[in-house]
Design an enzyme around this catalytic site. Structure first.
Site, PDB file in Angstrom:
ATOM      1  N   ASP A 528     -13.934  20.449  51.452  1.00 59.95           N
ATOM      2  CA  ASP A 528     -15.144  20.022  50.735  1.00 59.95           C
ATOM      3  C   ASP A 528     -14.840  18.955  49.683  1.00 59.95           C
ATOM      4  O   ASP A 528     -15.652  18.718  48.801  1.00 59.95           O
ATOM      5  CB  ASP A 528     -15.831  21.220  50.081  1.00 59.95           C
ATOM      6  CG  ASP A 528     -14.938  21.934  49.070  1.00 59.95           C
ATOM      7  OD1 ASP A 528     -13.792  21.490  48.859  1.00 59.95           O
ATOM      8  OD2 ASP A 528     -15.392  22.948  48.500  1.00 59.95           O
ATOM      9  N   CYS A 584     -20.210   3.795  28.520  1.00 59.92           N
ATOM     10  CA  CYS A 584     -21.194   3.364  27.523  1.00 59.92           C
ATOM     11  C   CYS A 584     -22.588   3.904  27.840  1.00 59.92           C
ATOM     12  O   CYS A 584     -23.370   4.181  26.935  1.00 59.92           O
ATOM     13  CB  CYS A 584     -21.220   1.838  27.441  1.00 59.92           C
ATOM     14  SG  CYS A 584     -19.788   1.173  26.552  1.00 59.92           S
TER      15      CYS A 584
END
Length: 1043
Positions: A528, A584
């Protein structure tokens, strides 16, 4: 389901992300009849029961036969001669405690069928299909027919005259950030990024400042004008658009009409194609299945296996039907193969068709996803041997064994070959469980010389039970691989299977080394995560082993077969991490709920895991401080400052609490910093009216203007944050907390929060590039900004205490580091310190405060930025990086993987016989295509692929090991190539130094890497550079054997 409206989220958690609450509540009212309990019927029943309908009735009047055991995983040899439905009942009932399962052993009749909302027929006659199909169509009962014969399968759906699809594809509604909206006819909306809206999509607007009329109008139909723009009608009379806003798709229901089976038989437009180049074959199979029913009706039997005369009769019947159908091309070879193999009953094909049929049941019960309209045919005839000479008919006759249904297709010699296989399965979860079930039914590795090795490091959780059908509630907490191995031995007692709990990575190469891989016939991956897939793929390439790869995400799935020298490999490729959210954006400019949830996860990891771990390392490792200083001043300040604050009591300037009241006070102050003070500081740096250098508002597009929050103890989310944060903070310090909100509110009344004034000295980076440049230059700066916040509170009538939570604002870095080193070197600090309790995030335990914190922290930040909040379930999916999953897709993918396994074992040496698959069961889209061949590159004009390498026996038998000079000479003589450079991993072993030529290769590796070659390592992969082609970017490796 314990009742309508009550969904067991712990059991159905992964499926809820596929279907949603509303769809599952509708399913909880549905009663389903599944007729026929051979391999296909039990596969459909298994998947439907796991999905969570109200009840399932399994009907079969027949008794168990040997051929049933080839694909019916709930029947045993001891059940021979007993009713299939009754023998399957106990194990079917154990799959899902919320679904009532009952048997019916009498023939089907009209009265029975009308008790159900959905009827599924398997192993049925065409006369029965027509009769019951007409009945169901006229009474509004959804009707499904599924059938498999050998390597061919059929699926049909009739959901009545009118069927409403509430959600056609299950995808999240598309949305886009608005850049501008014009006042015009039509008004044009420009988006900040490429939008994904299609023409005719209906949308609504939210959080738009200005042009207020958009909030009061109903759904707006758009006209796409470009990738960044679309029209929305006349906005010329609207007020001016100012800034911001989100446009979101409104998903529209649709009505579908179905034909009854008798009419649909004549309509070839209703055939859904799924394999490129097979249109003629699938149209032929539509006639061939009808002809097969006629054959059985006349002869009272299926065609004999590999019987030429029966095949001739079936071909003649198909030709007769085509006199009416008028198909331009008949695939008579497919008709003959259908006749030859019709007595076969194969687990992989039943898994695939059974997964598809069960998904159609879910659609019928829930109105979720687009149903099949109306026919689907599938074949895997490429699995058959392609040689002109075929084994004698006697090789395909029944033997009175559990593999008779498979022998009827492939023969007894092939069955023996299957049983001799040695396969490695990595992963025993959802796909792994389905693969193991298929392996057991096929007899893969079940002979004396065969072996299945399965490894999975995970333990069974309750959320696994909904799609990993080998596990039961009593298995929770046990190793997946152990339980799965035991379960498949119940299916087939002859299975030779060994279970491990090892993670597959470089650390486990002592177990899964050269000898292990060279003893395998192949590998199957049921993983997975991308990193593990790429690693396993690399090991298969290195050892020249075929790899079967499959994956799912909700209703979508894919399979890939990787074959030495025939196909490209799985990887390496670009990691999915390339889609990471910019820092940011996370820190200052979020505009989607995914951003706030990731921010909340980062907060959790930093506060409750990383800092406690750093403290424990400091207490146990005397070199911790010096090692941390080697990471750079900025990181050292952050890490060492966090360690000191965590060890120093609050009363003396640190952050270490001494009681529960301190924990609550910390949580409240933390709330104030994150949701009020930090936002005020951001708005001080970038005021609301600020414009960019291009004359546009700074706060527009993806930059959403935030607003600070004011704490309100009566606000549910505000208190949820404090309760969760305080309890988690207490846990890392070993302080017992409470959920008692009344007592927590009492403590909060005594907390004093000082006023906050934004600083003009703060620098906030607008982009990650700017942030990185700042870090690179920070060594030249006098100091680095660290938040400075003073929190004052009193928890009793005693005098108020002031706590400094962060380092000073602009003290020189070196001085601050020196001060921290001095403080951390204090003997009294370590002697009085206690180890902390780091917290590993666990999303599935609702009692541990983890998701409480994430949801509250994320939704509060979302409120800061006017981002719509998210509920707990979806927050868990996003923050926990949960992959939506459903049993139907898993079964279908595992079935396709095992059909490719048949071909691998058979030894097909042409990619035209293999298939990669891409499926989406939500819209019944199935794309099958040939796998890509490996990319070629050249060295001195000679072509190579990633599968090629220079195999060198560096040490064999009693012979002494090669020296480096011997190796260079060997490559020169055999391949006419001159090695001028040699790497082992990142280590440069040789670049022309004559003094190294007398060293044995393993000694050279040991000398350069300063590490011994472990005894289990039997192959060194060396990367050469050749004098004849020094500029070549790719070269085959030297696979240097130490045997």
């Amino acid at each position: 389901m314990s009742g309508v409206g009550e969904i067991d989220e712990g059991f159905y958690s992964r499926q809820l992300y596929v279907l949603g609450h509303d769809a599952m509540q509708r399913m909880a009212t549905a009663n389903v009849l599944i007729a026929g309990m051979r391999g296909l019927g039990v596969e459909v029943a298994k998947n439907v029961i796991l999905s969570g309908v109200k009840s399932v009735t399994v009907q079969d009047e027949g008794d168990t036969e040997w051929t049933d055991l080839s694909s019916q995983f709930f029947l045993k040899e001891s059940n021979i001669g007993q009713n299939r439905a009754e023998c399957s009942l106990k194990q079917l009932s154990a799959l899902n405690p919320h679904v009532h399962v009952s048997p019916h052993t009498e023939p089907l009749d009209e009265e029975l069928l009308l008790k159900f909302q959905v009827v599924v027929l398997t192993d049925s006659s065409l006369d029965a299909q027509k009769r019951f199909g007409k009945l169901c169509h006229s009474h509004g009962v959804k009707f499904i027919v599924a059938d498999t014969k050998g390597l061919c399968g059929q699926l049909f759906c009739d959901f009545g005259e009118e069927f409403e699809v509430l959600d056609q594809n299950g995808a999240m509604p598309e949305s886009a950030m608005i850049q501008s909206i014009s006042k015009n006819n039509p008004g044009v909306v420009c988006t900040d990024e490429k939008h994904m809206f299609a023409a005719g999509t209906k949308v609504y607007f939210s959080d738009v400042q200005g042009m207020t009329e958009l909030h009061s109008i109903g759904p707006v139909e758009i006209t796409v004008q470009g990738p960044y723009s679309f029209g929305i009608g006349d906005t010329s009379a609207f007020s001016e658009y100012e800034r911001g806003g989100v446009v979101t798709e409104i998903k529209q229901p649709c009505m579908l009409r179905f034909k009854p089976l008798s009419e649909a038989l004549l309509d070839f437009e209703l055939l859904n194609m799924n394999d490129y180049g097979k249109e003629a074959r699938h149209k032929t199979l539509h006639l061939a299945f009808q002809a097969l029913h006629s054959f059985v009706k006349k002869e009272q039997r299926l065609p004999h296996t590999r019987c030429q005369s029966d095949a001739d009769v079936l071909v003649a019947m198909v030709r007769e039907l085509n006199a009416v159908a008028q198909l331009e091309q008949l695939d008579e070879a497919a008709v003959r193969n259908l006749s030859y193999t019709a007595r076969g009953d194969l687990a992989p094909l039943n898994a695939f068709i059974g997964g598809l049929a069960a998904q159609e049941v879910i659609k019928a019960c829930s109105g979720k996803f687009t149903p099949l309209q109306q026919w689907l045919y599938f074949d895997a005839l490429e699995c058959l041997p392609q040689e002109e000479s075929q084994p004698a008919v006697s090789f395909f006759s029944t033997k009175g064994t559990r593999y008779d249904g498979q022998i009827a297709v492939f023969g007894s010699a092939y069955q023996e070959k299957l049983e001799r296989q040695k396969y490695f399965l990595v992963g025993a979860g959802a796909i792994g469980s389905e693969l193991l079930k298929n392996f057991a039914l096929m007899g893969l590795g079940a002979g004396e010389k065969g072996q299945i090795t399965v490894t999975d490091m995970d333990f069974i959780e309750r959320s696994n039970l909904n799609r990993q059908f080998l596990f039961r509630s009593e298995d929770i907490g046990k190793p997946k691989s152990d339980v799965a191995a035991k379960a498949v031995r119940e299916i087939n007692p002859r299975m030779r299977i060994t279970a491990h709990q090892n993670r597959l990575d470089a650390d486990s190469e002592e177990v899964y080394g050269y000898d292990f891989f060279m003893g395998l016939n192949g590998v199957a991956a049921a993983l997975d995560n991308w990193e593990a897939r790429v690693y396993l793929d690399g090991r298969c390439v290195q050892h020249q082993k075929p790899l079967l790869e499959g994956g799912t995400q909700g209703s979508a799935g894919n399979t890939q077969v990787v074959l030495p020298h025939l196909t490209k490999s799985y990887g390496p490729a670009e990691s999915s991490s390339n889609g990471a959210i910019p820092l940011c954006t996370l820190k200052n400019f979020p505009h989607r709920i995914e951003h706030t949830l990731q921010w909340a996860r980062d907060q959790f990891e930093g506060l409750f895991k990383q800092t406690p771990e750093n403290v424990n390392l400091f207490l146990s490792d005397s070199s911790f401080v010096e090692q941390t200083l080697g990471h750079g001043d900025a990181e050292a300040l952050e890490v060492l400052g966090g360690v000191w604050c965590s060890l120093e009591d609050m009363g003396t300037g640190g952050k270490r609490p001494t009681n529960w009241e301190d924990c609550v006070s910390w949580a409240r102050c933390r709330w104030e910093t994150l949701y009020n003070n930090d936002i005020k500081q951001l708005l001080h740096c970038f005021p609301p009216k600020q414009m960019t250098s291009t004359g546009l508002p700074f706060w527009s597009g993806s930059k959403r203007q935030p607003h600070p929050l004011t704490f309100d103890p009566s606000n549910k989310t505000h208190m949820e944050y404090v309760v969760a944060a305080a309890n988690l903070y207490g846990h890392i310090y070993g302080i017992q907390g409470t959920r008692d909100r009344a007592s927590i509110r009492t403590i909060l009344e005594a907390v004093q929060i000082p006023s906050f004034t934004p600083s003009s000295s703060v620098k906030i980076h607008l982009t990650d590039t700017e942030m990185q440049e700042s870090k690179e230059n920070e060594s030249d700066d006098a100091g680095e900004l660290l938040p400075l916040t003073f929190f004052s509170f009193h928890t009793s009538p005693t005098p108020r205490t002031t706590f400094i939570f962060y380092l000073c604002l602009f003290a020189p870095e070196k001085a601050r580091l020196d001060e921290l080193k001095r403080k951390l070197a204090s003997p009294s600090l370590k002697s009085s310190a206690a180890r902390m309790n780091p917290i590993d995030f666990e999303k599935d335990d609702d009692s541990n405060f983890h998701m409480d914190y994430i949801v509250a922290a994320s939704n509060l930040r979302a409120e800061n930025y006017d981002i719509p909040p998210e509920d707990r379930l979806q927050s868990k999916r996003i923050a926990g990086r949960i992959i939506p999953a459903i049993a139907t897709t898993t079964a279908a993918v595992a079935g396709l993987m095992c059909l490719e396994l048949y071909k691998v074992v058979l030894g097909h040496q042409d990619t035209k016989f293999y298939r990669s698959a891409f499926i989406n069961l939500a819209i019944q889209r199935i794309v099958m295509c040939q796998p890509n061949q490996p990319r070629k590159f050249k060295v001195t004009g000679e072509p190579y692929t990633l599968w090629d390498g220079f195999l060198v026996e560096g040490r064999g038998g009693d012979q002494p090991e090669m020296t480096l000079g011997d190796l260079l000479e060997y490559i020169k003589v055999k391949y006419s190539l001159t090695i001028c450079g040699l790497f082992y991993g990142k280590a440069l072993l040789y670049s022309g130094q004559e003094e190294k030529l007398q060293l044995r290769v393993s000694d050279l590796v040991r000398m350069v890497t300063k590490a011994d070659v472990p005894p289990h390592v039997k192959m060194l992969e060396l990367v050469p550079s050749f004098a004849e082609d020094e500029d070549c970017e790719e070269v085959p490796p030297i696979r240097y054997l130490l045997l």
